[in-house]
Design a protein around this motif. Structure first.
Motif, PDB file in Angstrom:
ATOM      1  N   ASP A   1       0.863  -1.185   0.094  1.00  0.00           N
ATOM      2  CA  ASP A   1      -0.056  -0.019  -0.079  1.00  0.00           C
ATOM      3  C   ASP A   1       0.762   1.257  -0.187  1.00  0.00           C
TER       4      ASP A   1
ATOM      5  N   HIS B   1       2.916  11.193 -10.895  1.00  0.00           N
ATOM      6  CA  HIS B   1       2.398  10.492 -11.924  1.00  0.00           C
ATOM      7  C   HIS B   1       1.181  10.641 -12.298  1.00  0.00           C
TER       8      HIS B   1
ATOM      9  N   GLU C   1      -1.304   9.647 -14.137  1.00  0.00           N
ATOM     10  CA  GLU C   1      -2.170   9.032 -14.501  1.00  0.00           C
ATOM     11  C   GLU C   1      -2.434   7.860 -13.066  1.00  0.00           C
ATOM     12  N   SER C   2      -1.598   8.053 -12.211  1.00  0.00           N
ATOM     13  CA  SER C   2      -1.768   7.297 -10.759  1.00  0.00           C
ATOM     14  C   SER C   2      -3.274   7.704 -10.050  1.00  0.00           C
ATOM     15  N   SER C   3      -3.529   6.799  -9.243  1.00  0.00           N
ATOM     16  CA  SER C   3      -4.534   6.994  -8.342  1.00  0.00           C
ATOM     17  C   SER C   3      -4.221   7.362  -7.217  1.00  0.00           C
ATOM     18  N   VAL C   4      -2.793   7.548  -6.930  1.00  0.00           N
ATOM     19  CA  VAL C   4      -2.425   8.129  -5.730  1.00  0.00           C
ATOM     20  C   VAL C   4      -2.118   9.585  -6.095  1.00  0.00           C
ATOM     21  N   SER C   5      -2.516  10.554  -4.978  1.00  0.00           N
ATOM     22  CA  SER C   5      -2.325  11.995  -5.054  1.00  0.00           C
ATOM     23  C   SER C   5      -1.021  12.408  -4.593  1.00  0.00           C
TER      24      SER C   5
ATOM     25  N   GLU D   1      -1.165  12.716  -0.840  1.00  0.00           N
ATOM     26  CA  GLU D   1      -1.019  11.573  -0.168  1.00  0.00           C
ATOM     27  C   GLU D   1       0.567  11.256   0.036  1.00  0.00           C
TER      28      GLU D   1
ATOM     29  N   GLY E   1      -0.456   2.474  -8.532  1.00  0.00           N
ATOM     30  CA  GLY E   1      -1.377   2.609  -7.533  1.00  0.00           C
ATOM     31  C   GLY E   1      -0.914   2.415  -6.073  1.00  0.00           C
TER      32      GLY E   1
ATOM     33  N   CYS F   1       1.392   4.283  -3.047  1.00  0.00           N
ATOM     34  CA  CYS F   1       1.956   5.396  -2.554  1.00  0.00           C
ATOM     35  C   CYS F   1       3.437   5.101  -2.229  1.00  0.00           C
TER      36      CYS F   1
END
Length: 337
Positions: A135, A158, A160-164, A167, A207, A209
């Motif tokens: 994670d 990135h 296109e990453s789901s991680v902001s 975060e 995805g 972090c």
């Protein structure tokens, strides 16, 4: 899911294990493997992955991660911890940055290749284990052994990453980095090579972090730096719900660096710094002097703008063009929730 992920997913209760991920073999028949330590908590939860020693001279993170794992009791955990103390065992044994058998930079080689050169195979073996399991992953590094440096962080964004980005910055806060360097992946970096091949960037693409934690200087053990990292691991694990207990403090803001660069020597000689790593330098200021072997001494060319010294050369022997300091040139302050 790989060997480690399958073990963590088992319902056999809290436990600790260690092992080796096989990558290949040497001409002598000696195995090439990646060692790991894994802790499975008593209750399900998130997984913190500590990856040490991408380069063979990066020691502090290895020690901190292994000591942190030794300090934990799986029976008290909700979730998991994985430590892969070395990603580059041949470079570690050779006490050098790169694998001596192909001279590739491991941190420009992810996600790797199952049929590539040995460095690419090492990258592939690790990433196949990390993907879908971690994670949060911390990519543990140090500064070049020739430099002094205070602990700091480096991260990528990135698109296109789901991680902001928020975060990632929040995950860095427990380590109180004196700078958090936002690295440009699309443009030219401070060093040549494939920046997008970094482990933390490929984790973001998957995805996860992830960021780089730069823990002092290479090829030396720094007790205070190791202790800082251990405290940071504990705080982050608590924030992730892996560890219980009263809340531990973390930084409430970070100095986000958006431009870095090197100061290099115009002439050879002995570098005598008049500044220290972590200090601010002002426009018109010199970071030190060059003492020539004929006894003459001249000041290093003055900086043309304000900066923060990320790393400062501690080896005094320098030639024309060699690096004297790594400097943050542009930054802002980012508050953290």
């Amino acid at each position: 899911m790989g060997i480690i992920g399958n073990w963590l997913a088992s319902d056999e209760g809290p436990s600790r294990t260690s092992g080796q991920l096989r990558v290949g073999s040497m001409a002598s028949g000696m195995e090439v493997t990646l060692p790991y330590v894994a802790l499975r908590g008593a209750r399900p939860g998130r997984t913190l992955w500590l990856h040490g020693q991408v380069h063979g001279d990066e020691i502090n993170g290895m020690v901190a991660a292994l000591r942190f794992a030794r300090s934990l009791q799986p029976e008290t955990m909700s979730g998991n911890l994985v430590v892969t103390p070395t990603g580059n065992p041949q470079a570690l044994d050779a006490r050098r940055k790169r694998n001596p058998y192909d001279e590739l930079d491991l941190d420009q080689s992810y996600p790797g290749s199952a049929s590539g050169l040995i460095t690419e195979r090492l990258a592939h073996a690790l990433f196949e284990e990390v993907r879908g399991v971690a994670d949060v992953l911390i990519n543990l590094h140090t500064m070049n052994p020739l430099f002094d440096a205070r602990p700091y962080t480096v991260y990528k964004v990135h698109a296109e990453s789901s991680v902001s980005e928020a975060e990632v910055l929040a995950a860095m806060a427990p380590f109180y980095p004196h700078v958090a360097c936002r690295q440009d992946v699309g443009g030219k970096g401070e060093l040549p090579g494939n920046i997008a091949g970094a482990l933390d960037y490929q984790c973001l693409a998957a995805g996860i972090c992830a960021f780089m934690l730069e823990l002092g200087s290479g090829s030396r053990l720094e007790a205070e730096t190791v202790a800082l990292a251990e405290r940071g691991f504990s705080t982050l694990a608590q924030q992730m719900g892996i560890l219980a207990g009263p809340p531990q403090p973390a930084a409430t803001s970070l100095r986000r660096v958006t431009r870095r660069g090197w100061i290099t020597a115009d002439e050879g000689g002995l570098f005598i710094p008049t500044t220290r790593a972590g200090e601010r330098v002002s426009e018109g200021m010199s970071i030190g002097d060059l003492l020539r072997l004929d006894g003459q001494q001249t000041a290093v060319r003055a900086v043309t703008r304000d900066g923060v010294l990320i790393g400062l050369r501690s080896d005094p022997v320098v030639h024309t063009g060699e690096r004297l300091a790594f400097v943050a040139w542009e930054w802002d302050t980012v508050p953290l929730a």
